[in-house]
Design a protein around this motif. Structure first.
Motif, PDB file in Angstrom:
ATOM      1  N   LEU A 280      17.777  -3.126   3.440  1.00  0.00           N
ATOM      2  CA  LEU A 280      16.939  -3.567   4.770  1.00  0.00           C
ATOM      3  C   LEU A 280      15.449  -2.753   4.719  1.00  0.00           C
ATOM      4  N   VAL A 281      15.609  -1.138   4.252  1.00  0.00           N
ATOM      5  CA  VAL A 281      14.904  -0.132   3.629  1.00  0.00           C
ATOM      6  C   VAL A 281      14.210  -0.651   2.410  1.00  0.00           C
ATOM      7  N   ALA A 282      15.448  -1.002   1.355  1.00  0.00           N
ATOM      8  CA  ALA A 282      14.225  -1.175   0.077  1.00  0.00           C
ATOM      9  C   ALA A 282      13.505  -2.530  -0.113  1.00  0.00           C
ATOM     10  N   LEU A 283      13.758  -3.845   0.564  1.00  0.00           N
ATOM     11  CA  LEU A 283      13.244  -4.573   1.000  1.00  0.00           C
ATOM     12  C   LEU A 283      12.025  -4.592   1.494  1.00  0.00           C
ATOM     13  N   PHE A 284      11.407  -3.898   3.089  1.00  0.00           N
ATOM     14  CA  PHE A 284      10.558  -3.501   2.852  1.00  0.00           C
ATOM     15  C   PHE A 284       9.810  -2.797   2.924  1.00  0.00           C
ATOM     16  N   ASN A 285       9.735  -1.706   1.743  1.00  0.00           N
ATOM     17  CA  ASN A 285       8.401  -1.098   1.260  1.00  0.00           C
ATOM     18  C   ASN A 285       8.596  -1.868  -0.029  1.00  0.00           C
ATOM     19  N   LEU A 286       9.165  -2.951  -0.644  1.00  0.00           N
ATOM     20  CA  LEU A 286       9.180  -3.587  -2.145  1.00  0.00           C
ATOM     21  C   LEU A 286       7.864  -4.910  -1.446  1.00  0.00           C
ATOM     22  N   THR A 287       8.133  -5.010   0.187  1.00  0.00           N
ATOM     23  CA  THR A 287       7.228  -6.216   0.461  1.00  0.00           C
ATOM     24  C   THR A 287       6.336  -5.466   0.879  1.00  0.00           C
ATOM     25  N   LEU A 288       6.117  -4.036   1.167  1.00  0.00           N
ATOM     26  CA  LEU A 288       5.034  -3.527   1.395  1.00  0.00           C
ATOM     27  C   LEU A 288       3.928  -3.760   0.464  1.00  0.00           C
ATOM     28  N   ILE A 289       5.083  -3.052  -0.680  1.00  0.00           N
ATOM     29  CA  ILE A 289       3.873  -3.032  -1.859  1.00  0.00           C
ATOM     30  C   ILE A 289       3.109  -4.076  -2.472  1.00  0.00           C
ATOM     31  N   VAL A 290       3.938  -5.087  -2.531  1.00  0.00           N
ATOM     32  CA  VAL A 290       4.271  -6.967  -2.664  1.00  0.00           C
ATOM     33  C   VAL A 290       2.671  -7.084  -1.580  1.00  0.00           C
ATOM     34  N   ASN A 291       2.462  -6.535  -0.639  1.00  0.00           N
ATOM     35  CA  ASN A 291       1.559  -7.018   0.256  1.00  0.00           C
ATOM     36  C   ASN A 291      -0.049  -6.576   0.483  1.00  0.00           C
ATOM     37  N   PRO A 334       1.273  17.603  10.631  1.00  0.00           N
ATOM     38  CA  PRO A 334      -0.557  17.047  10.097  1.00  0.00           C
ATOM     39  C   PRO A 334      -0.622  16.027   8.903  1.00  0.00           C
ATOM     40  N   TYR A 335       0.917  16.952   8.294  1.00  0.00           N
ATOM     41  CA  TYR A 335       0.687  15.430   6.999  1.00  0.00           C
ATOM     42  C   TYR A 335       1.534  14.287   6.818  1.00  0.00           C
ATOM     43  N   LEU A 336       2.164  14.294   8.592  1.00  0.00           N
ATOM     44  CA  LEU A 336       3.254  12.630   8.550  1.00  0.00           C
ATOM     45  C   LEU A 336       1.772  11.579   8.241  1.00  0.00           C
ATOM     46  N   PRO A 337       1.091  11.567   8.356  1.00  0.00           N
ATOM     47  CA  PRO A 337      -0.392  10.067   7.976  1.00  0.00           C
ATOM     48  C   PRO A 337       0.255  10.183   7.014  1.00  0.00           C
ATOM     49  N   PHE A 338       0.086  11.003   5.572  1.00  0.00           N
ATOM     50  CA  PHE A 338      -0.321  10.656   4.627  1.00  0.00           C
ATOM     51  C   PHE A 338       1.570  10.501   3.799  1.00  0.00           C
ATOM     52  N   VAL A 339       2.340  11.187   4.455  1.00  0.00           N
ATOM     53  CA  VAL A 339       4.205  10.633   4.311  1.00  0.00           C
ATOM     54  C   VAL A 339       3.827   9.631   4.511  1.00  0.00           C
ATOM     55  N   VAL A 340       4.007   8.957   5.690  1.00  0.00           N
ATOM     56  CA  VAL A 340       4.091   7.837   5.892  1.00  0.00           C
ATOM     57  C   VAL A 340       3.848   6.916   5.002  1.00  0.00           C
ATOM     58  N   LEU A 341       2.256   7.054   4.257  1.00  0.00           N
ATOM     59  CA  LEU A 341       2.230   5.713   3.530  1.00  0.00           C
ATOM     60  C   LEU A 341       2.058   6.184   2.069  1.00  0.00           C
ATOM     61  N   LEU A 342       2.217   7.633   1.822  1.00  0.00           N
ATOM     62  CA  LEU A 342       3.108   7.444   0.298  1.00  0.00           C
ATOM     63  C   LEU A 342       4.260   7.155   0.342  1.00  0.00           C
ATOM     64  N   VAL A 343       5.321   6.911   1.613  1.00  0.00           N
ATOM     65  CA  VAL A 343       6.996   6.722   0.776  1.00  0.00           C
ATOM     66  C   VAL A 343       6.993   5.529   0.294  1.00  0.00           C
ATOM     67  N   PRO A 344       6.766   3.842   0.383  1.00  0.00           N
ATOM     68  CA  PRO A 344       6.618   3.044   0.471  1.00  0.00           C
ATOM     69  C   PRO A 344       6.900   3.263  -1.535  1.00  0.00           C
ATOM     70  N   PHE A 345       5.648   3.794  -1.981  1.00  0.00           N
ATOM     71  CA  PHE A 345       5.371   3.504  -2.974  1.00  0.00           C
ATOM     72  C   PHE A 345       6.238   4.988  -4.294  1.00  0.00           C
ATOM     73  N   TYR A 346       7.109   5.960  -3.464  1.00  0.00           N
ATOM     74  CA  TYR A 346       8.038   6.824  -3.972  1.00  0.00           C
ATOM     75  C   TYR A 346       8.945   5.814  -3.870  1.00  0.00           C
ATOM     76  N   VAL A 347       9.909   5.396  -2.979  1.00  0.00           N
ATOM     77  CA  VAL A 347      10.898   4.312  -2.501  1.00  0.00           C
ATOM     78  C   VAL A 347      10.886   3.500  -3.994  1.00  0.00           C
ATOM     79  N   VAL A 348       9.735   3.162  -4.377  1.00  0.00           N
ATOM     80  CA  VAL A 348      10.221   1.409  -5.123  1.00  0.00           C
ATOM     81  C   VAL A 348      10.175   2.003  -6.248  1.00  0.00           C
ATOM     82  N   PHE A 349       9.736   3.499  -6.499  1.00  0.00           N
ATOM     83  CA  PHE A 349       9.194   4.157  -8.059  1.00  0.00           C
ATOM     84  C   PHE A 349      11.056   4.199  -8.424  1.00  0.00           C
TER      85      PHE A 349
END
Length: 363
Positions: A280-291, A334-349
């Motif tokens: 589920l985590v893998a699919l979520f991050n992959l579909t987000l990148i495709v989105n 304070p770094y939370l918004p940036f981490v939340v947005l970057l995690v999908p790219f790191y997961v897929v990579f």
């Protein structure tokens, strides 16, 4: 396809909902009882002289009476100063044992340590962590009161991080740690960490090396968790700040090598909870990148992406903020918004890298 993506997103956010309330409902452990259970602490090490110095300093200060624990350091063929540090430590404390790994690698080292253990409860610690002076006492007290078969100890990054990447690692790891704890509350554990893990060796009906799949060079903790679930062990999570094992941030190269090793083990898991959550985590991050790619050509996908990112920020942010005080990551918030947005790219990579680039197990 649009509906399929929405279904994946809803499934992921439903999981976050259960993680959030699981963490909130998980009882904290506070005890002033002086009833203790004996521990054998196994610490494998290989060329960890620079880290062992810090860990030994922590272990010298332990509040648990010495007759209730034994420290078993297992030398996995080190060539640095680690052995000398342990020998000096051994001269000061009579409950310190140093042995040579009879095999090779962490799993064989733990097996070697088990042969020297003098108690039923085994605590495994990594050599590169730091702990509070109440660490062993808190664990021993919990065991004496609750008698778990597998006790998952909390692990967090040290809060002295300075760089953005260090904050990124801390928050990313915190998301894993809090979901670990939450799933234990729901009686569906999906993760644990051998850096701070306790098990009752009397429950091992099979040989330890066969349980943790000695043919694979990593994953001793996760394969032990799968075994514990199959045999219906009592699995608890120790929600107490004094029991946290603190780890240091990695450099970028080491970080991605570690995550590739973690990903490469996924094909060997058999527990449905672990598999479903991972997929589920893998699919979520992959579909987000495709989105994101689709959003450039269709406003419908762009609107979905905007809503998704807002909900993701709120949901994941709420989970991390709720557990931030316990894991002491408030400086990273304070770094939370940036981490939340970057995690999908790191997961897929990392996921793609683990498929096409062999994992490096040498370290």
């Amino acid at each position: 396809m649009f509906l399929f993506f929405i279904a994946i997103y809803l499934g992921y956010f439903t999981c976050l909902h259960f993680y959030f309330y699981g963490w909130k409902k998980l009882s904290s452990f506070e005890s002033e009882s002086k009833k203790y259970t004996a521990l054998s602490v196994i610490i494998p090490f290989k060329d960890e002289g620079n880290h062992l110095h810090e860990l030994i300093g922590c272990l010298k200060k332990q509040s648990l009476p010495e007759n209730f624990y034994r420290l078993i350091f297992v030398d996995d063929h080190s060539v640095d100063t680690g052995v000398e540090l342990i020998l000096a430590f051994q001269k000061e404390f009579g409950n310190v044992c140093l042995v040579k790994n009879e095999g090779k690698g962490k799993k064989a080292a733990i097996q070697t340590g088990l042969s020297k253990a003098n108690s039923d409860y085994i605590l495994t610690l990594d050599a590169d962590i730091q702990v509070s002076k109440l660490h062993l006492e808190t664990i021993s007290q919990y065991i004496s009161l609750h008698a778990p078969d597998l006790l998952i100890g909390p692990v967090s990054f040290a809060s002295n991080a300075a760089s953005f990447f260090a904050h990124f690692q801390g928050l990313e790891f915190q998301s894993l740690a809090v979901s670990t704890a939450a799933c234990v509350h729901w009686n569906r554990p999906i993760m644990c960490n051998g850096a701070n893990l306790v098990f009752n060796r009397k429950k091992l009906k099979d040989d330890y090396l066969s349980i943790v799949k000695s043919d694979l060079l990593s994953g001793d903790d996760m394969f032990l968790l799968e075994y514990a679930k199959r045999h219906q062990w009592k699995i608890d999570y120790l929600k107490n700040k004094n029991a946290i094992a603190w780890i240091q941030p990695l450099d970028i190269r080491s970080f991605f090598r570690q995550r590739k090793r973690w990903s490469s083990k996924a094909l060997h898991y058999r527990d449905p909870d672990i598999i479903i959550s991972g997929v589920l985590v893998a699919l979520f991050n992959l579909t987000l990148i495709v989105n994101i790619a689709f959003a450039f050509g269709d406003h419908k996908w762009g609107l979905l992406l905007l809503v998704l990112l807002l909900v993701k920020l709120v949901a994941e942010g709420a989970l991390l903020i709720a557990s931030g005080e316990f894991f002491q990551t408030r400086k990273s918030m304070p770094y939370l918004p940036f981490v939340v947005l970057l995690v999908p790219f790191y997961v897929v990579f990392t996921m793609v890298g683990s498929i096409f680039i062999p994992a490096d197990w040498r370290n």
